[in-house]
Scaffold this motif. Structure first.
Motif, mmCIF file in Angstrom:
data_model
loop_
_atom_site.group_PDB
_atom_site.id
_atom_site.type_symbol
_atom_site.label_atom_id
_atom_site.label_comp_id
_atom_site.label_asym_id
_atom_site.label_seq_id
_atom_site.Cartn_x
_atom_site.Cartn_y
_atom_site.Cartn_z
ATOM 1 N N HIS A 83 1.525 6.497 0.221
ATOM 2 C CA HIS A 83 2.416 7.475 0.835
ATOM 3 C C HIS A 83 3.365 8.012 -0.240
ATOM 4 O O HIS A 83 4.115 7.269 -0.842
ATOM 5 C CB HIS A 83 3.198 6.772 1.945
ATOM 6 C CG HIS A 83 4.023 7.694 2.784
ATOM 7 N ND1 HIS A 83 4.434 7.346 4.036
ATOM 8 C CD2 HIS A 83 4.510 8.930 2.565
ATOM 9 C CE1 HIS A 83 5.152 8.341 4.552
ATOM 10 N NE2 HIS A 83 5.203 9.297 3.669
ATOM 11 N N ARG A 88 10.662 12.866 -2.543
ATOM 12 C CA ARG A 88 10.195 12.186 -3.753
ATOM 13 C C ARG A 88 10.500 10.702 -3.812
ATOM 14 O O ARG A 88 9.608 9.909 -4.084
ATOM 15 C CB ARG A 88 10.703 12.891 -5.001
ATOM 16 C CG ARG A 88 10.354 14.363 -4.949
ATOM 17 C CD ARG A 88 10.897 15.100 -6.114
ATOM 18 N NE ARG A 88 12.301 15.390 -6.045
ATOM 19 C CZ ARG A 88 12.813 16.523 -5.563
ATOM 20 N NH1 ARG A 88 12.001 17.455 -5.119
ATOM 21 N NH2 ARG A 88 14.096 16.733 -5.552
ATOM 22 N N GLU A 89 11.765 10.303 -3.576
ATOM 23 C CA GLU A 89 12.090 8.867 -3.484
ATOM 24 C C GLU A 89 11.555 8.074 -4.674
ATOM 25 O O GLU A 89 10.989 6.998 -4.514
ATOM 26 C CB GLU A 89 11.543 8.269 -2.190
ATOM 27 C CG GLU A 89 11.979 8.983 -0.928
ATOM 28 C CD GLU A 89 13.421 8.715 -0.542
ATOM 29 O OE1 GLU A 89 14.049 7.788 -1.081
ATOM 30 O OE2 GLU A 89 13.941 9.483 0.297
ATOM 31 N N VAL A 90 11.762 8.597 -5.878
ATOM 32 C CA VAL A 90 11.373 7.816 -7.056
ATOM 33 C C VAL A 90 12.373 6.680 -7.231
ATOM 34 O O VAL A 90 13.462 6.695 -6.655
ATOM 35 C CB VAL A 90 11.346 8.690 -8.328
ATOM 36 C CG1 VAL A 90 10.246 9.715 -8.233
ATOM 37 C CG2 VAL A 90 12.685 9.353 -8.571
ATOM 38 N N PHE A 91 12.007 5.670 -8.015
ATOM 39 C CA PHE A 91 12.932 4.571 -8.298
ATOM 40 C C PHE A 91 13.892 5.048 -9.376
ATOM 41 O O PHE A 91 13.574 5.051 -10.569
ATOM 42 C CB PHE A 91 12.169 3.324 -8.732
ATOM 43 C CG PHE A 91 11.204 2.833 -7.685
ATOM 44 C CD1 PHE A 91 11.666 2.427 -6.438
ATOM 45 C CD2 PHE A 91 9.852 2.796 -7.932
ATOM 46 C CE1 PHE A 91 10.792 1.986 -5.460
ATOM 47 C CE2 PHE A 91 8.962 2.351 -6.955
ATOM 48 C CZ PHE A 91 9.438 1.956 -5.718
ATOM 49 N N ALA A 92 15.093 5.449 -8.947
ATOM 50 C CA ALA A 92 15.977 6.256 -9.785
ATOM 51 C C ALA A 92 16.269 5.641 -11.149
ATOM 52 O O ALA A 92 16.260 6.343 -12.159
ATOM 53 C CB ALA A 92 17.280 6.504 -9.033
ATOM 54 N N LEU A 93 16.526 4.331 -11.192
ATOM 55 C CA LEU A 93 16.969 3.758 -12.460
ATOM 56 C C LEU A 93 15.843 3.090 -13.236
ATOM 57 O O LEU A 93 16.065 2.518 -14.296
ATOM 58 C CB LEU A 93 18.108 2.755 -12.209
ATOM 59 C CG LEU A 93 19.352 3.368 -11.561
ATOM 60 C CD1 LEU A 93 20.412 2.314 -11.318
ATOM 61 C CD2 LEU A 93 19.929 4.482 -12.423
ATOM 62 N N LEU A 94 14.626 3.187 -12.717
ATOM 63 C CA LEU A 94 13.495 2.678 -13.490
ATOM 64 C C LEU A 94 12.950 3.797 -14.371
ATOM 65 O O LEU A 94 13.083 4.970 -14.041
ATOM 66 C CB LEU A 94 12.376 2.193 -12.559
ATOM 67 C CG LEU A 94 12.626 0.962 -11.707
ATOM 68 C CD1 LEU A 94 11.315 0.519 -11.061
ATOM 69 C CD2 LEU A 94 13.197 -0.170 -12.523
ATOM 70 N N ASP A 98 7.645 2.741 -15.672
ATOM 71 C CA ASP A 98 7.714 1.692 -14.652
ATOM 72 C C ASP A 98 7.469 2.266 -13.261
ATOM 73 O O ASP A 98 6.831 1.636 -12.418
ATOM 74 C CB ASP A 98 9.075 0.987 -14.693
ATOM 75 C CG ASP A 98 9.167 -0.001 -15.847
ATOM 76 O OD1 ASP A 98 8.109 -0.361 -16.389
ATOM 77 O OD2 ASP A 98 10.288 -0.396 -16.215
ATOM 78 N N MET A 102 4.559 0.933 -10.914
ATOM 79 C CA MET A 102 4.825 0.333 -9.607
ATOM 80 C C MET A 102 3.800 0.794 -8.576
ATOM 81 O O MET A 102 3.491 0.075 -7.633
ATOM 82 C CB MET A 102 6.232 0.703 -9.132
ATOM 83 C CG MET A 102 7.321 -0.193 -9.670
ATOM 84 S SD MET A 102 7.119 -1.920 -9.188
ATOM 85 C CE MET A 102 6.642 -2.673 -10.715
ATOM 86 N N ILE A 136 15.902 9.213 -12.707
ATOM 87 C CA ILE A 136 17.011 9.987 -12.157
ATOM 88 C C ILE A 136 17.333 11.201 -13.030
ATOM 89 O O ILE A 136 17.833 12.208 -12.546
ATOM 90 C CB ILE A 136 18.257 9.090 -12.004
ATOM 91 C CG1 ILE A 136 19.450 9.826 -11.394
ATOM 92 C CG2 ILE A 136 18.708 8.504 -13.317
ATOM 93 C CD1 ILE A 136 19.573 9.629 -9.955
ATOM 94 N N LEU A 138 15.261 13.162 -14.464
ATOM 95 C CA LEU A 138 14.229 14.194 -14.448
ATOM 96 C C LEU A 138 14.592 15.317 -13.483
ATOM 97 O O LEU A 138 15.359 15.104 -12.543
ATOM 98 C CB LEU A 138 12.899 13.562 -14.022
ATOM 99 C CG LEU A 138 11.978 13.099 -15.148
ATOM 100 C CD1 LEU A 138 12.692 12.115 -16.040
ATOM 101 C CD2 LEU A 138 10.729 12.468 -14.587
ATOM 102 N N SER A 139 14.025 16.466 -13.698
ATOM 103 C CA SER A 139 14.234 17.570 -12.764
ATOM 104 C C SER A 139 13.447 17.292 -11.482
ATOM 105 O O SER A 139 12.595 16.407 -11.442
ATOM 106 C CB SER A 139 13.747 18.875 -13.383
ATOM 107 O OG SER A 139 12.328 18.880 -13.403
ATOM 108 N N GLN A 143 10.232 14.940 -10.991
ATOM 109 C CA GLN A 143 10.268 13.789 -10.086
ATOM 110 C C GLN A 143 9.115 13.856 -9.087
ATOM 111 O O GLN A 143 8.523 12.841 -8.738
ATOM 112 C CB GLN A 143 11.593 13.727 -9.338
ATOM 113 C CG GLN A 143 12.742 13.256 -10.197
ATOM 114 C CD GLN A 143 14.008 13.025 -9.398
ATOM 115 O OE1 GLN A 143 13.989 12.905 -8.186
ATOM 116 N NE2 GLN A 143 15.132 12.990 -10.100
ATOM 117 N N ARG A 150 2.581 8.314 -9.044
ATOM 118 C CA ARG A 150 2.799 6.952 -8.561
ATOM 119 C C ARG A 150 1.870 6.644 -7.386
ATOM 120 O O ARG A 150 1.265 5.569 -7.325
ATOM 121 C CB ARG A 150 4.260 6.834 -8.142
ATOM 122 C CG ARG A 150 4.736 5.470 -7.809
ATOM 123 C CD ARG A 150 6.202 5.492 -7.454
ATOM 124 N NE ARG A 150 6.472 6.268 -6.253
ATOM 125 C CZ ARG A 150 7.668 6.354 -5.665
ATOM 126 N NH1 ARG A 150 8.703 5.743 -6.187
ATOM 127 N NH2 ARG A 150 7.831 7.069 -4.582
#
Lengths: 256, 293
Positions: A83, A88-94, A98, A102, A136, A138-139, A143, A150
């Motif tokens: 899903h 976008r919900e990327v892992f902001a600080l990874l 990574d 993931m 975080i 990235l534009s 993202q 991912r």
């Protein structure tokens, strides 16, 4: 071609509001199926119900022949549903690397993972220079690329894509959709694509559903939908030849 | 300053450093759980107390060799932490933060009572992991204090490497950053969250085993947790290096403060917390970012 996903008469509550009211749809292997609808039609709810983030109140979801209704989302993901969520919900600080890795968390085949990683970078070459940067920074478009990459890294049997066009410029949208189509064609990836922006989603799809206030009001092959007067008027924004000024009535959707 | 010689200062510094390291171990446990679940475990101090009592059971009452007893204690406490999440806390996900706050507070009180019933409300002594002292000229420091510093350094650097390089470590970060997305990746979020509770209980138990010989084991020893709490806040709750830094700061300044202002003994930690909150409310090493849409 067999059906990968079958959703039968699903109703999902969002608190006390019934967000989808008896939705049935199916996705055949290797195809891109799109669900179009405006804000609040229930598109995201459908995807969340399929991937297990929301439990349906009623109805049944089968994936590759097995019932997955009401399972935990991580369990469903491990059966082969990836899903890519709205926003976008990327892992902001990874780091970007990574983030992508993931996606492949549950895979054991290291060589294949490395190959898929290169594949993703091939589709989205901009990401290569940001591999060690936190997501975080990235534009929005980059993202979105991370989120798509991912999801692909899981090598799923089905990708659920929630509004990949959200908040992107028209140029980026067409770039991203070109890649989505490529993933479908080159990798034979099955996709369920949810979009507000029908004019980009429908051409990329093989089959489409139209969702309004939680109900499917229309469905059909891409070409059928593209030529339907209702779709042209309300979803693609193409007006009939007669000049708008001449029309004194407000067109009504025929399914109302 | 009344006759605080250089050697005395070094002595206090080392004592404070080892004390600060013990606070750090507790605070790391607090921050780990907070980062992963946005829940604050107010029973973390009691986890430490329980660890000390379990160690007392194995090593003193059952007479097991020290290191075997210590190892069993850590295993037991790991299971205990895992169980607390898997059986209790997990059921409260989605409930208001307040619910979990009350729950952990109650858990702490219950643990104190249970420990009192099982082991008694007195003070019990736990043997030093390493007997004897290290003499550096006029400065004398117990080997146990040296061990406390070493263990904390190992735990902190081990955690750093784990979160940076291990697959599970990265996944734990991922789930703390975005739980739903972690679910979508097929990351076993529930299991990893319980593992984080296990880790945090283990670090608490290490602190308990190291603190036991110093302060004696009692049902009240968990209140040290409040100082760890203050240290974590000083560092910016949610940052592990920050928590270690904050706890070391508090640990090191505490003995000096107590000597200079004996009447105010024991409030140094909170004074520092108060000052930091006034000047830099986000903490020393805050990790704050705004969510972009």
């Amino acid at each position: 071609m067999s059906e990968v996903l079958k959703v039968r008469n699903v109703e999902t509550m969002y608190g006390r509001v019934m967000a989808i009211r008896g939705v049935s749809l199916s996705v055949r292997e290797g195809t891109v199926v799109t669900v179009m609808g405006s804000n609040g039609a229930g598109k995201t709810t459908i995807l969340k119900t399929i991937s297990g983030a929301l439990d349906p109140f009623k109805g049944e979801i089968t994936f590759k022949g097995k019932a997955i209704t009401g399972l935990d989302p991580d369990v469903i993901a491990r059966t082969g549903v990836a899903h890519s969520p709205e926003g976008r919900e990327v892992f902001a600080l990874l780091s970007v690397k990574d983030n992508l890795m993931m996606g492949a968390y549950c895979r054991k085949d290291r060589d294949e993972v490395a190959r898929d990683f290169e594949k993703v970078l091939g589709w989205f070459p901009v990401l290569r220079e940001f591999l060690d940067k936190q997501a975080i920074y990235l534009s929005g478009g980059q993202q979105q690329m991370v989120a798509l990459g991912r999801a692909f890294m899981a090598r799923p049997s089905l990708m659920l894509l929630d509004e990949p066009s959200l908040g992107l410029s028209p140029r980026l949208i067409s770039e991203i959709f070109a890649i989505i189509k490529r993933i479908n064609v080159e990798e034979g990836m099955t996709m369920l694509l949810v979009e507000q922006n029908a004019s980009v989603a429908l051409p990329a799809a093989d089959f489409g559903y139209v969702l309004e206030t939680g109900r499917i009001v229309m469905e059909g092959e891409r070409d059928v939908l593209m030529n339907s007067a209702d779709i042209r008027e309300f979803y693609l924004g193409i007006k009939a030849d007669s000049a708008r000024g001449d029309r004194r009535w407000k067109a009504r959707k025929t399914w109302r | 300053m009344t006759g605080l010689s250089f050697a005395d200062a070094i002595q206090l510094l080392l004592v404070g450093l080892s004390q600060g390291c013990l606070y750090s171990l507790i605070a790391i446990g607090l921050v780990l759980v907070y980062k992963a679940t946005e829940q604050v475990n107010f029973a973390q101090g009691e986890f430490m107390m329980l660890g000390a009592f379990v160690g007392y059971q194995f090593i003193v009452l059952w007479g097991l060799p020290y290191w075997l007893g210590a190892l069993l204690t850590l295993v037991f406490m790991g299971g205990f932490g895992y169980g607390v999440d898997a059986l209790v806390v997990r059921r409260l996900t989605g409930q208001p933060v307040f619910t979990v706050f009350i729950l952990t507070l109650a858990l702490g009180i219950a643990l104190r009572a249970v420990a009192g019933i099982v082991w008694g409300f007195g003070n019990y002594s736990l043997p030093d992991p390493i007997e004897g002292n290290l003499a550096l000229g006029p400065v004398i420091i117990g080997w146990s204090s040296v061990l406390a510093i070493l263990v904390t350094a190992i735990v902190a650097s081990g955690l750093y490497a784990f979160f940076r390089y291990a697959r599970q470590g990265v996944a734990m970060q991922a789930l703390s950053l975005n739980q739903l997305a972690a679910f979508y990746m097929g990351i076993p979020v529930k299991r990893l969250t319980s593992s984080i509770w296990a880790m945090s209980a283990i670090f608490g138990a290490i602190a308990g085993l190291l603190l036991g010989p110093v302060t004696l084991v009692s049902t009240q020893m968990g209140f040290v947790g409040f100082k760890a709490f203050a240290g974590a806040i000083v560092g910016g709750f949610g940052s592990i290096p920050g928590a270690v830094l904050g706890c070391l700061l508090i640990g090191v300044t505490e003995p000096f403060f107590d000597i200079m202002f004996p009447t105010f003994k024991g409030i140094g930690a909170y004074l520092i917390m108060f000052l930091v909150l006034l000047i830099r409310p986000e903490g020393l090493l805050a990790q704050i970012y705004a969510k972009k849409v």
